[in-house]
Design a protein around this motif. Structure first.
Motif, PDB file in Angstrom:
ATOM      1  N   VAL A  37       0.889  -1.189  -0.110  1.00  0.00           N
ATOM      2  CA  VAL A  37      -0.016   0.099   0.016  1.00  0.00           C
ATOM      3  C   VAL A  37       0.956   1.144   0.270  1.00  0.00           C
ATOM      4  CG1 VAL A  37      -1.753   1.152   1.557  1.00  0.00           C
ATOM      5  CG2 VAL A  37      -1.728  -1.111   1.079  1.00  0.00           C
ATOM      6  N   VAL A  38       0.847   2.017  -1.287  1.00  0.00           N
ATOM      7  CA  VAL A  38       1.647   3.175  -1.417  1.00  0.00           C
ATOM      8  C   VAL A  38       1.011   4.588  -1.133  1.00  0.00           C
ATOM      9  CG1 VAL A  38       3.488   2.157  -2.240  1.00  0.00           C
ATOM     10  CG2 VAL A  38       1.573   3.343  -3.864  1.00  0.00           C
ATOM     11  N   SER A  39      -0.423   4.359  -1.348  1.00  0.00           N
ATOM     12  CA  SER A  39      -1.250   5.610  -1.272  1.00  0.00           C
ATOM     13  C   SER A  39      -2.772   5.295  -0.794  1.00  0.00           C
ATOM     14  CB  SER A  39      -1.317   6.322  -2.632  1.00  0.00           C
ATOM     15  OG  SER A  39      -2.204   7.466  -2.579  1.00  0.00           O
ATOM     16  N   ILE A  40      -3.353   6.208   0.003  1.00  0.00           N
ATOM     17  CA  ILE A  40      -4.465   5.867   0.550  1.00  0.00           C
ATOM     18  C   ILE A  40      -5.322   7.004   0.152  1.00  0.00           C
ATOM     19  CG2 ILE A  40      -6.108   5.423   2.437  1.00  0.00           C
ATOM     20  CD1 ILE A  40      -3.659   4.115   3.708  1.00  0.00           C
ATOM     21  N   LYS A  41      -6.632   6.870  -0.426  1.00  0.00           N
ATOM     22  CA  LYS A  41      -7.481   8.085  -0.527  1.00  0.00           C
ATOM     23  C   LYS A  41      -8.912   7.670   0.095  1.00  0.00           C
ATOM     24  CE  LYS A  41      -5.782   9.484  -4.985  1.00  0.00           C
ATOM     25  NZ  LYS A  41      -5.957   9.579  -6.327  1.00  0.00           N
ATOM     26  N   GLY A  42      -9.138   8.237   1.011  1.00  0.00           N
ATOM     27  CA  GLY A  42     -10.529   7.876   1.948  1.00  0.00           C
ATOM     28  C   GLY A  42      -9.969   6.987   2.976  1.00  0.00           C
ATOM     29  N   SER A  43     -11.147   6.093   3.205  1.00  0.00           N
ATOM     30  CA  SER A  43     -10.734   5.315   4.382  1.00  0.00           C
ATOM     31  C   SER A  43     -10.218   3.950   3.733  1.00  0.00           C
ATOM     32  CB  SER A  43     -11.978   4.866   5.152  1.00  0.00           C
ATOM     33  OG  SER A  43     -13.184   4.288   4.136  1.00  0.00           O
ATOM     34  N   SER A  44      -9.576   3.174   4.501  1.00  0.00           N
ATOM     35  CA  SER A  44      -8.987   1.840   3.989  1.00  0.00           C
ATOM     36  C   SER A  44      -8.858   0.759   5.098  1.00  0.00           C
ATOM     37  CB  SER A  44      -7.505   2.188   3.271  1.00  0.00           C
ATOM     38  OG  SER A  44      -6.993   1.138   2.985  1.00  0.00           O
ATOM     39  N   PRO A  45      -8.937  -0.337   4.887  1.00  0.00           N
ATOM     40  CA  PRO A  45      -8.683  -1.367   6.021  1.00  0.00           C
ATOM     41  C   PRO A  45      -7.051  -1.486   6.085  1.00  0.00           C
ATOM     42  CG  PRO A  45      -9.270  -2.316   3.771  1.00  0.00           C
ATOM     43  CD  PRO A  45      -9.556  -1.037   3.656  1.00  0.00           C
ATOM     44  N   GLY A  46      -6.322  -1.071   5.185  1.00  0.00           N
ATOM     45  CA  GLY A  46      -4.965  -1.480   5.189  1.00  0.00           C
ATOM     46  C   GLY A  46      -4.045  -0.174   5.522  1.00  0.00           C
ATOM     47  N   ALA A  47      -3.125  -0.128   6.382  1.00  0.00           N
ATOM     48  CA  ALA A  47      -2.192   0.888   6.708  1.00  0.00           C
ATOM     49  C   ALA A  47      -1.246   1.291   5.399  1.00  0.00           C
ATOM     50  CB  ALA A  47      -1.615   0.904   8.058  1.00  0.00           C
ATOM     51  N   LEU A  48      -0.956   2.428   5.496  1.00  0.00           N
ATOM     52  CA  LEU A  48       0.119   2.865   4.520  1.00  0.00           C
ATOM     53  C   LEU A  48       1.500   1.896   5.028  1.00  0.00           C
ATOM     54  CD1 LEU A  48       0.775   4.708   2.250  1.00  0.00           C
ATOM     55  CD2 LEU A  48       1.396   6.484   3.841  1.00  0.00           C
ATOM     56  N   GLY A  49       2.153   1.420   3.936  1.00  0.00           N
ATOM     57  CA  GLY A  49       2.968   0.462   3.781  1.00  0.00           C
ATOM     58  C   GLY A  49       2.676  -0.934   4.314  1.00  0.00           C
ATOM     59  N   SER A  50       1.487  -1.384   4.372  1.00  0.00           N
ATOM     60  CA  SER A  50       0.959  -2.732   4.524  1.00  0.00           C
ATOM     61  C   SER A  50       1.525  -3.472   3.633  1.00  0.00           C
ATOM     62  CB  SER A  50      -0.456  -2.767   4.654  1.00  0.00           C
ATOM     63  OG  SER A  50      -0.845  -2.248   5.995  1.00  0.00           O
ATOM     64  N   LYS A  51       2.202  -4.810   3.613  1.00  0.00           N
ATOM     65  CA  LYS A  51       2.422  -5.655   2.482  1.00  0.00           C
ATOM     66  C   LYS A  51       1.660  -6.927   2.557  1.00  0.00           C
ATOM     67  CE  LYS A  51       6.946  -3.692   2.612  1.00  0.00           C
ATOM     68  NZ  LYS A  51       6.796  -2.450   1.673  1.00  0.00           N
ATOM     69  N   MET A  52       1.586  -7.472   1.370  1.00  0.00           N
ATOM     70  CA  MET A  52       1.057  -8.924   0.931  1.00  0.00           C
ATOM     71  C   MET A  52       1.673  -9.368   0.162  1.00  0.00           C
ATOM     72  SD  MET A  52      -2.868  -9.875  -0.093  1.00  0.00           S
ATOM     73  CE  MET A  52      -3.335  -9.974   1.688  1.00  0.00           C
ATOM     74  N   LEU A  53       2.282 -10.768   0.214  1.00  0.00           N
ATOM     75  CA  LEU A  53       2.844 -11.526  -0.557  1.00  0.00           C
ATOM     76  C   LEU A  53       1.738 -12.557  -1.105  1.00  0.00           C
ATOM     77  CD1 LEU A  53       5.491 -12.389  -2.318  1.00  0.00           C
ATOM     78  CD2 LEU A  53       5.936 -14.071  -0.125  1.00  0.00           C
ATOM     79  N   LEU A  54       1.736 -12.651  -2.564  1.00  0.00           N
ATOM     80  CA  LEU A  54       0.942 -13.613  -3.091  1.00  0.00           C
ATOM     81  C   LEU A  54       1.735 -14.449  -3.884  1.00  0.00           C
ATOM     82  CD1 LEU A  54      -1.734 -11.145  -4.192  1.00  0.00           C
ATOM     83  CD2 LEU A  54      -1.910 -12.509  -2.538  1.00  0.00           C
ATOM     84  N   THR A  55       1.666 -15.671  -3.639  1.00  0.00           N
ATOM     85  CA  THR A  55       2.377 -16.837  -4.307  1.00  0.00           C
ATOM     86  C   THR A  55       1.739 -17.238  -5.669  1.00  0.00           C
ATOM     87  OG1 THR A  55       1.539 -18.832  -3.488  1.00  0.00           O
ATOM     88  CG2 THR A  55       3.553 -17.736  -2.230  1.00  0.00           C
ATOM     89  N   ALA A  56       2.154 -17.944  -6.472  1.00  0.00           N
ATOM     90  CA  ALA A  56       1.604 -18.576  -7.741  1.00  0.00           C
ATOM     91  C   ALA A  56       0.479 -19.637  -7.541  1.00  0.00           C
ATOM     92  CB  ALA A  56       2.827 -19.098  -8.733  1.00  0.00           C
ATOM     93  N   GLU A  57       0.759 -20.191  -6.113  1.00  0.00           N
ATOM     94  CA  GLU A  57      -0.003 -21.540  -5.865  1.00  0.00           C
ATOM     95  C   GLU A  57      -1.351 -20.800  -4.931  1.00  0.00           C
ATOM     96  OE1 GLU A  57       3.782 -22.545  -6.409  1.00  0.00           O
ATOM     97  OE2 GLU A  57       3.311 -21.473  -4.704  1.00  0.00           O
ATOM     98  N   GLY A  58      -1.327 -19.423  -4.967  1.00  0.00           N
ATOM     99  CA  GLY A  58      -2.624 -18.844  -4.362  1.00  0.00           C
ATOM    100  C   GLY A  58      -2.332 -18.397  -2.830  1.00  0.00           C
ATOM    101  N   GLU A  59      -1.310 -18.870  -2.313  1.00  0.00           N
ATOM    102  CA  GLU A  59      -1.265 -18.434  -0.783  1.00  0.00           C
ATOM    103  C   GLU A  59      -0.957 -16.837  -0.598  1.00  0.00           C
ATOM    104  OE1 GLU A  59       2.039 -19.240   2.638  1.00  0.00           O
ATOM    105  OE2 GLU A  59       2.614 -20.198   0.779  1.00  0.00           O
ATOM    106  N   ALA A  60      -1.477 -16.330   0.477  1.00  0.00           N
ATOM    107  CA  ALA A  60      -1.615 -14.989   0.779  1.00  0.00           C
ATOM    108  C   ALA A  60      -0.833 -14.778   2.190  1.00  0.00           C
ATOM    109  CB  ALA A  60      -2.655 -14.230   0.754  1.00  0.00           C
ATOM    110  N   VAL A  61       0.128 -14.107   2.321  1.00  0.00           N
ATOM    111  CA  VAL A  61       0.887 -13.745   3.475  1.00  0.00           C
ATOM    112  C   VAL A  61       1.022 -12.186   3.772  1.00  0.00           C
ATOM    113  CG1 VAL A  61       3.101 -14.200   4.819  1.00  0.00           C
ATOM    114  CG2 VAL A  61       2.385 -15.952   3.198  1.00  0.00           C
ATOM    115  N   GLY A  62       0.603 -11.815   4.875  1.00  0.00           N
ATOM    116  CA  GLY A  62       0.301 -10.383   5.156  1.00  0.00           C
ATOM    117  C   GLY A  62      -0.969  -9.772   5.048  1.00  0.00           C
TER     118      GLY A  62
END
Length: 79
Positions: A37-62
């Motif tokens: 997350v590098v920019s937020i306009k309005g309300s957002s469930p994630g904080a600025l700088g939040s990260k998520m890794l998505l693998t080719a197998e569909g796993e999500a981390v973060g």
């Protein structure tokens, strides 16, 4: 407005799990996409700088963007 030190610490700890997962991907040669997350306009469930890794197998981390951006990143990860 002053930053809450506890919030910064919590974000750093959540992102640490993402960094660990990236290291595991590199060790095994698996593919993934990192969303930040590098920019937020309005309300957002994630904080600025939040990260998520998505693998080719569909796993999500973060914690990262939810909804359409996440689906788009997941599609790229599987290509």
């Amino acid at each position: 407005m002053a930053r809450d030190p506890a919030a910064s610490y919590n974000l750093a700890m959540r992102n640490e799990a993402v960094y660990d997962a990236i290291a595991r991907l590199r060790e095994t040669g698996r593919a993934g996409v990192l969303a930040t997350v590098v920019s937020i306009k309005g309300s957002s469930p994630g904080a600025l700088g939040s990260k998520m890794l998505l693998t080719a197998e569909g796993e999500a981390v973060g914690e990262g963007p939810v909804g359409a951006p996440q689906r788009q990143a997941a599609m790229v990860a599987t290509l």
